[in-house]
Design an enzyme around this catalytic site. Sequence first.
Site, PDB file in Angstrom:
ATOM      1  N   ASP A  52      -9.945  -2.951  -3.579  1.00  0.00           N
ATOM      2  CA  ASP A  52      -9.902  -2.611  -5.008  1.00  0.00           C
ATOM      3  C   ASP A  52      -9.652  -3.830  -5.898  1.00  0.00           C
ATOM      4  OD1 ASP A  52      -7.312  -2.716  -4.018  1.00  0.00           O
ATOM      5  OD2 ASP A  52      -6.550  -1.268  -5.480  1.00  0.00           O
ATOM      6  N   THR A  58     -11.770  -1.475   2.982  1.00  0.00           N
ATOM      7  CA  THR A  58     -10.315  -1.568   3.118  1.00  0.00           C
ATOM      8  C   THR A  58      -9.874  -0.521   4.118  1.00  0.00           C
ATOM      9  OG1 THR A  58      -8.160  -1.151   2.118  1.00  0.00           O
ATOM     10  CG2 THR A  58     -10.004  -0.130   1.014  1.00  0.00           C
ATOM     11  N   ASP A 106      -7.181   0.811   3.994  1.00  0.00           N
ATOM     12  CA  ASP A 106      -6.351   1.765   3.236  1.00  0.00           C
ATOM     13  C   ASP A 106      -7.152   2.955   2.700  1.00  0.00           C
ATOM     14  OD1 ASP A 106      -4.451  -0.198   3.643  1.00  0.00           O
ATOM     15  OD2 ASP A 106      -4.616  -1.029   1.626  1.00  0.00           O
ATOM     16  N   ASP A 148      -8.523   3.443  -0.150  1.00  0.00           N
ATOM     17  CA  ASP A 148      -7.993   3.871  -1.446  1.00  0.00           C
ATOM     18  C   ASP A 148      -8.871   3.460  -2.637  1.00  0.00           C
ATOM     19  OD1 ASP A 148      -7.546   1.162  -1.307  1.00  0.00           O
ATOM     20  OD2 ASP A 148      -5.411   1.252  -1.789  1.00  0.00           O
ATOM     21  N   ARG A 203      -7.238 -14.247  -0.659  1.00  0.00           N
ATOM     22  CA  ARG A 203      -6.857 -13.452  -1.838  1.00  0.00           C
ATOM     23  C   ARG A 203      -6.885 -14.304  -3.117  1.00  0.00           C
ATOM     24  NH1 ARG A 203      -5.443  -8.392  -0.074  1.00  0.00           N
ATOM     25  NH2 ARG A 203      -4.418  -8.212   1.946  1.00  0.00           N
ATOM     26  N   GLY A 211      -7.996  -8.662   2.160  1.00  0.00           N
ATOM     27  CA  GLY A 211      -7.660  -8.532   3.574  1.00  0.00           C
ATOM     28  C   GLY A 211      -8.891  -8.225   4.410  1.00  0.00           C
ATOM     29  N   ARG A 257      -0.678   0.674   2.109  1.00  0.00           N
ATOM     30  CA  ARG A 257      -0.115   0.361   0.791  1.00  0.00           C
ATOM     31  C   ARG A 257       0.391   1.638   0.118  1.00  0.00           C
ATOM     32  NH1 ARG A 257      -0.154  -4.788  -0.284  1.00  0.00           N
ATOM     33  NH2 ARG A 257       0.674  -4.382  -2.352  1.00  0.00           N
TER      34      ARG A 257
HETATM   35  O1  F6P Z   1      -4.970  -3.607   2.056  1.00  0.00           O
HETATM   36  C1  F6P Z   1      -5.042  -3.726   3.416  1.00  0.00           C
HETATM   37  C2  F6P Z   1      -3.703  -4.107   3.983  1.00  0.00           C
HETATM   38  O2  F6P Z   1      -3.856  -4.263   5.376  1.00  0.00           O
HETATM   39  C3  F6P Z   1      -2.564  -3.147   3.640  1.00  0.00           C
HETATM   40  O3  F6P Z   1      -2.605  -1.985   4.417  1.00  0.00           O
HETATM   41  C4  F6P Z   1      -1.374  -4.035   3.862  1.00  0.00           C
HETATM   42  O4  F6P Z   1      -0.249  -3.594   3.121  1.00  0.00           O
HETATM   43  C5  F6P Z   1      -1.873  -5.342   3.346  1.00  0.00           C
HETATM   44  O5  F6P Z   1      -3.276  -5.335   3.456  1.00  0.00           O
HETATM   45  C6  F6P Z   1      -1.365  -6.561   4.064  1.00  0.00           C
HETATM   46  O6  F6P Z   1      -1.863  -7.674   3.400  1.00  0.00           O
HETATM   47  P1  F6P Z   1      -1.769  -9.181   3.887  1.00  0.00           P
HETATM   48  O7  F6P Z   1      -2.932  -9.450   4.787  1.00  0.00           O
HETATM   49  O8  F6P Z   1      -1.888  -9.962   2.624  1.00  0.00           O
HETATM   50  O9  F6P Z   1      -0.452  -9.360   4.572  1.00  0.00           O
END
Ligand code: F6P
Length: 339
Positions: free
Chosen positions: A102, A124, A126, A128, A71, A10, A170
């Site tokens: 991660d 990130t 997050d 994390d 991804r 992301g 997350r």
């Molecule tokens: O990991 C970053 C994040 O923004 C999370 O907080 C969220 O759950 C996820 O990515 C959303 O991912 P995507 O861009 O695949 O919808």
Amino acid sequence: MAIGVLTAGGDCPGLNAAIRAVVTRATAEGLEVVGIEEGWNGLLEGRTRPLGRDDVRGLLRKGGTILGTSRIDPYIHGEGLPSISGTLDSARIDSLVVIGGDGSLRTAARLGEDGLDVVGIPKTIDNDIAGTDVSIGFHTAVQIVVDAIDRLTTTAESHNRVMVVEVMGRTAGWIAAAAGLAGGAEAILVPEVAVDYQDLASRIVARHDRGHHYSLVVVAEGVPGPSGEVHSAGVDAYGFARLGGVGSAVSARLEELTGFESRVTTLGYLQRGGSPTSYDRILGTRFGVKAAELAFGGRGGMMVALKGDEVVPVDLGEACREVRRLDPSRLEDAAWFFA
Ligand code: F6P
């Protein structure tokens, strides 16, 4: 020697600051830098472009990533190192800087074990990633949530409402905890601490009885809702749960239990958009400079990390082995201000 650079997973504000720093530091050393488009996908499909100093001017304030991201994973969508080695060879990439979360960093570590010279930069919203105190993007996301809380508080006050704000993160409550503390939320719900909705409702009613006719509740997307289930909109193309939706369930339950009108705001992708804060510009720049130095210094297998106020190299495999969850003691200071 050429250094490759890619952004994977992301996006978040601060990625371009890191790309700019890798390019600036490496080219100052007389090295070539090759930008890889759309994360690992660019390596699988042979999509690369040279990046010189002029290509990265003015990038500090720009959100997103000039390289694009995805991804896609070489071990899931290919056969690992053999499926990207053709691109690495033709672009003459000796060392690869991976700016990732991660999952992407775990992939980088695995490629490192398979023989690739790779350096990680943690990013990130997050926050994390276990090996670093702070990741690129977190600070900006928190500021965006705090700005939203400030605005939501005035409308909540005007209408005597319980305002629920759902934030990302997350399985970790870092964004909720930091933004809730900075925004003066009445309650902060995180995945690391079980929520007693009855108790929360009683505290909100008691607060209203004391004359505070509104409450603001921050809930992290990974918190199990009142029915005990984590809310998601299915899984993404790679099998990961697409978290989201708990805010509405929390809002409905609190309205039912307190009798007060409640509304929900889901901040979603706003948290990943726009210009990085000065903190993320500085962190991206410091991480990028250090990562380039590790790459041309032959220190593959490392990740740059913030420890206290120092940027240091840590073992890449160790740094992303586990998800870094919020230490619940982080909520202790905020708890003094709860309803
Ligand atoms: O990991 C970053 C994040 O923004 C999370 O907080 C969220 O759950 C996820 O990515 C959303 O991912 P995507 O861009 O695949 O919808």
